[in-house]
Design an enzyme around this catalytic site. Structure first.
Site: not given
Lengths: 249, 633
Positions: B32, B326, B431, B437
């Site tokens: 990306l 997370r 994160r 992304l």
């Protein structure tokens, strides 16, 4: 499980190549097919023999890097990528034949590794919308009907693995090319260049040496992402309506 | 802060349009960040050379991102804003990221969605034709845009199409199956790279006015991770050894929803998108006894009544429930498994259950949202998640650490930039989902095209010449290293060392760390590295496609990086985000930060073979957010 592997070995693109036979034992049903080959490669390396080269990367079924023609079928017996194929799909004592993709436009690099850059060149011929970064309208400015967006997404799921070409008796790349043509022909963003895109991508596909489509449907049956041959029909329509009304190619 | 990026862009020097064609830029990596940067720079008029070790740019591991991409569009009218996305990201990162960088990320996030839609990325839509959103861990608004469970694929193919378009115009020259082996510096500036052609083995040199490393993260240092098999740290590590500081290497993200390990043959771990936590409920049996019976197959999941189940995330964190960030979700899964309440034969798994969601919404709705993920799970495990709950366990997924960069994304080497996961900049110590992304594309489409001009405008456009002796010298060093690896002729395979290193890292520098364990790990890594250089077996020659040689290079670098990660974890006497030191926790077992002593970026400087690296501290100043104990209760 114990298995016998018949694997295509070829030192480089100019080598003639041939099959070699390897017995493997200690194969567990939970292994993926590529993990089974990892085990073989560890054994070969320990013995000082050149490991079998094959393409692979994400091992999640999405990068499109893995290939392999297994027992006469691209990606093996299931409609999935080789990395997502598990040994529970095989029987103890079986002989498995492993070959690279066979197509003139996909020359063998080494063993089971082939060169698929022809696909990149087809995309470079027109598989995009000509917009620069910046200066585009707000994302919600142009509504897209959900049914259309879903159809475009169905086509856009192609992972570029090349199984369609490998499955086709003509080594045709129609399914691959049509998936991109369809995605962009369906969406409003792709309308402006709709005609030239179809013409240029088809021309590049032909120039690469891929064969024609004779509607056997083998590509769709083997596509790990279930890309439908309706896309080929759509591309034919796009292409013919383009050549009838433009003077581009 | 809100005006900083606008002012900075205005104050940056510009290269005039006619002069841009006189500048060459090298982009390493075509995920990306790399593909979007290469395409955008070529559109501006620079001459770009783009390198990937894959056969095609479309293979980069960005493709595997499933869940989505965040953007502060507030299309849902649920109170989102640039400031809220900024705030969530800073807080989610446990206050270990730079305010200004994160704010800029949130600011440009809205443009990314516009750009991708214009490229023909088929995002999910509502019946009225407008874009759909879903919610993700660590946020209380719905700001995640998605394309089924394949958002990374669609965004990468969008960036790949933009790149392909520039290849067709001739502004980008693409070098597939070519791996970067080193950076070439002239007068203290990065002026090119040395590469190895993976098919012919040819060692080649490439000169440019600037070099961009967009080479992803280093999660594969753990051997087992959700990264692709080829992901590696080599490009970043080579740059580090040439003088680029490496920041916060110990900040690694362990993703809570991965398919558990099944055996020793395992080569990688498969992630199940975090989006599953929107509808799936995480639980384990309430008692050890029931968990044991379940593991032994004496009872079935359906035998456990509601009161026998412990929905531990919902119980401990009532306001965020299953959507806690997370690091919190992973750590709690570890706790219940450590208590002996884990499921799966190994006892290292928890349930992710869709029973209630299917009852509420119907199977069809769930299938539409997660169909491909359910299929993937069934393919791998042989179990049908529509019938029985999924089993999940945390696995290494992303690395927040990386090359240190300034606000311009330039490393400590002038002319050398780092974008995407390869840099350290935006995620702090943890994160949030759907932010990788966003960062990759923000860096490539909307940050570096502006900031690189400021550097190039101050660089004379005179062609950089590969005949400069420095290129030959570095190429010679690369060849010597290849030769050294090929002539060790030891007994053990490259994977043998990689697996051993992975075990050391996972046991001592994984989900929970202690000073004692880290010290032990340091000694073990040093020992293993010595053994590698004495006893590794690399077959074949350089002049062919040689997978074990490729891998040997990468593992050799992991063996050095691993030690730095341990040093960094040992230095950071606090717990924050993904870095959890057991010595530093609250009575409830949450990460206990030490803002007084550790509110800094640890940027490590390479000091030479066998020397301890030098620690440089960049203080983190928070003017717009109040540092709080992160609470998701």
């Amino acid at each position: 499980m114990k298995l016998t592997l018949k694997i295509w070995r070829q030192k480089n693109s100019s080598d003639k190549g041939g099959f070699a036979t390897y017995p493997v034992d200690h194969v567990s049903k939970d292994m993926s097919f590529l993990e089974m080959l990892d085990v073989l490669n560890e054994e070969l390396t320990e013995k000082g023999e050149d490991p079998v080269h094959f393409d692979h990367d994400c091992r999640e079924g999405i990068c499109g890097m893995c290939s392999l023609y297994i027992n006469g079928k691209p990606h093996g017996p299931l409609q999935t990528t080789t990395c997502q194929l598990h040994m529970r799909s095989f029987n103890d004592g079986e002989t498995i034949t492993i070959e690279p993709w066979r197509a003139k436009a996909f020359p063998v690099v080494k063993d089971l590794v082939v060169d698929r850059e022809a696909f990149d060149r087809i995309i470079q011929a027109g598989g995009y919308v000509n917009v620069n970064t910046g200066g585009v309208p707000d994302a919600n400015e142009i509504p897209v009907a959900k049914t259309i967006a879903d159809l475009a997404m169905d086509a856009a799921q192609c992972i570029g693995c090349g199984a369609c070409v490998a499955a086709c008796k003509n080594a045709s790349a129609m399914l691959f090319t049509s998936a991109k043509v369809s995605q962009l022909a369906l969406l409003p963003q792709g309308q402006v260049e709709r005609k030239t895109r179809a013409e240029k991508m088809v021309a590049q596909m032909d120039a690469e040496g891929f064969g024609a489509c004779t509607n056997t449907g083998a590509c769709e049956a083997e596509c790990p992402k279930g890309i439908s041959i309706t896309n080929i029909a759509r591309m034919n329509r796009e292409y013919f309506s383009a050549v009838m009304s433009s003077d581009n190619v | 802060m809100a005006e900083k990026w606008t002012k900075h862009k205005f104050n940056s020097k510009l290269v005039n349009p006619a002069n841009k064609r006189k500048y060459d830029v090298i982009v390493v990596g075509t995920g990306l960040a790399g593909a979007s940067a290469a395409a955008s720079l070529a559109e501006l008029g620079y001459n770009v050379k783009a390198f990937t070790f894959h056969d095609s740019p479309r293979r980069a591991h960005s493709i595997a991102a499933q869940g989505g991409i965040n953007a502060a569009k507030n299309y849902q009218n649920d109170g989102d804003s640039i400031f809220r996305l900024f705030y969530d990201t800073i807080k989610g990162g446990d206050y270990r990221a730079r305010e200004a960088n994160v704010y800029r990320l949130a600011e440009v996030s809205v443009k990314i969605i516009d750009q991708c839609v214009a490229q023909g990325v088929p995002f999910a839509r509502e019946y009225g034709g407008l874009l759909a959103n879903r919610s993700f861990g660590g946020a209380q608004v719905s700001r995640t845009f998605y394309a089924r469970g394949q958002t990374g694929q669609q965004l990468l193919l969008g960036a790949y199409s933009a790149l392909s378009r520039q290849v067709a115009t001739g502004k980008v020259r693409l070098y597939p199956r070519t791996e970067m082996m080193d950076v070439v510096m002239i007068d203290g500036h990065a002026r090119g790279i040395v590469t190895r052609n993976l098919i012919t083995g040819a060692v080649e040199t490439h000169a440019a006015h600037a070099v961009l490393l967009c080479t992803g993260g280093y999660g594969n240092v753990f051997f087992l991770s959700t990264n692709a098999m080829g992901c590696n740290v080599t490009a970043a590590w080579r740059a580090h050894k040439r003088g680029a500081y490496f920041a916060n290497p110990c900040f690694t993200q362990i993703h809570p929803t991965c398919i558990p390990v099944s055996g020793d043959h395992q080569s990688k771990l498969t992630l199940m998108s975090e989006s599953l936590r929107n509808d799936g409920r995480v639980w384990v049996p309430a008692t050890k006894e029931n968990a044991e019976k379940l593991r032994k197959g004496q009872i079935k999941v359906s035998d456990l009544k509601e009161e026998d189940r412990d929905y531990f995330l919902e119980r401990k964190y009532p306001s965020f429930g299953n959507l806690v960030p997370r690091d919190v979700a992973s750590r709690n899964a570890k706790y219940v498994c450590d208590e002996g309440r884990g499921v799966n034969e190994t006892g290292e798994a928890v349930f992710l259950d869709f029973r209630d969601a299917i009852k509420r919404d119907g199977k069809q709705v769930i299938e539409q949202k997660y169909g491909n993920l359910f299929d993937m799970y069934k393919q791998i495990t042989g179990e049908d998640p529509y019938e029985v709950p999924m089993m999940i366990y945390p696995a290494v997924h992303y690395t927040m650490g990386g090359l240190w960069v300034d606000y311009n994304l330039m490393t400590t080497i002038p002319g050398l930039y780092s974008l995407g996961e390869a840099n350290f900049s935006d995620h702090g110590a943890n994160r949030l989902g759907a932010s990788a992304l966003m960062q990759g594309l923000a860096d490539g489409y909307f940050v570096v095209p502006y900031t690189i001009g400021d550097y190039l405008a101050q660089t004379p456009p005179k062609k950089v010449d590969e005949s400069h002796p420095e290129f030959a010298k570095v190429a010679q060093e690369v060849k010597a290293r290849i030769n050294r690896l090929l002539t060790i002729n030891g007994k053990k395979t490259v994977d043998h060392f990689h697996k051993k290193l992975g075990k050391i890292m996972w046991n001592h520098c994984g989900m929970a760390r202690t000073a004692e364990g880290l010290k032990q790990a340091k000694a073990e890594i040093q020992e293993l590295r010595k053994e590698f250089w004495a006893d590794v077996k690399v077959l074949g020659t350089n002049e062919e496609l040689n997978l074990s040689l490729e891998k040997a290079h990468r593992v050799a670098d992991f063996l050095e990086l691993g030690e730095l990660m341990v040093d960094d974890a040992l230095n950071r006497d606090e717990s924050c985000g993904g870095h959890f030191r057991e010595e530093y926790q609250t009575p409830e077992g949450e990460a206990l930060r030490d803002d007084e002593n550790f509110a800094y970026v640890a940027a490590w400087k390479y000091m030479g073979e066998g020397q301890a690296e030098e620690l440089n501290k960049e203080p983190l100043v928070f003017e717009n957010v109040k540092l709080t104990q992160r609470s998701y209760k």
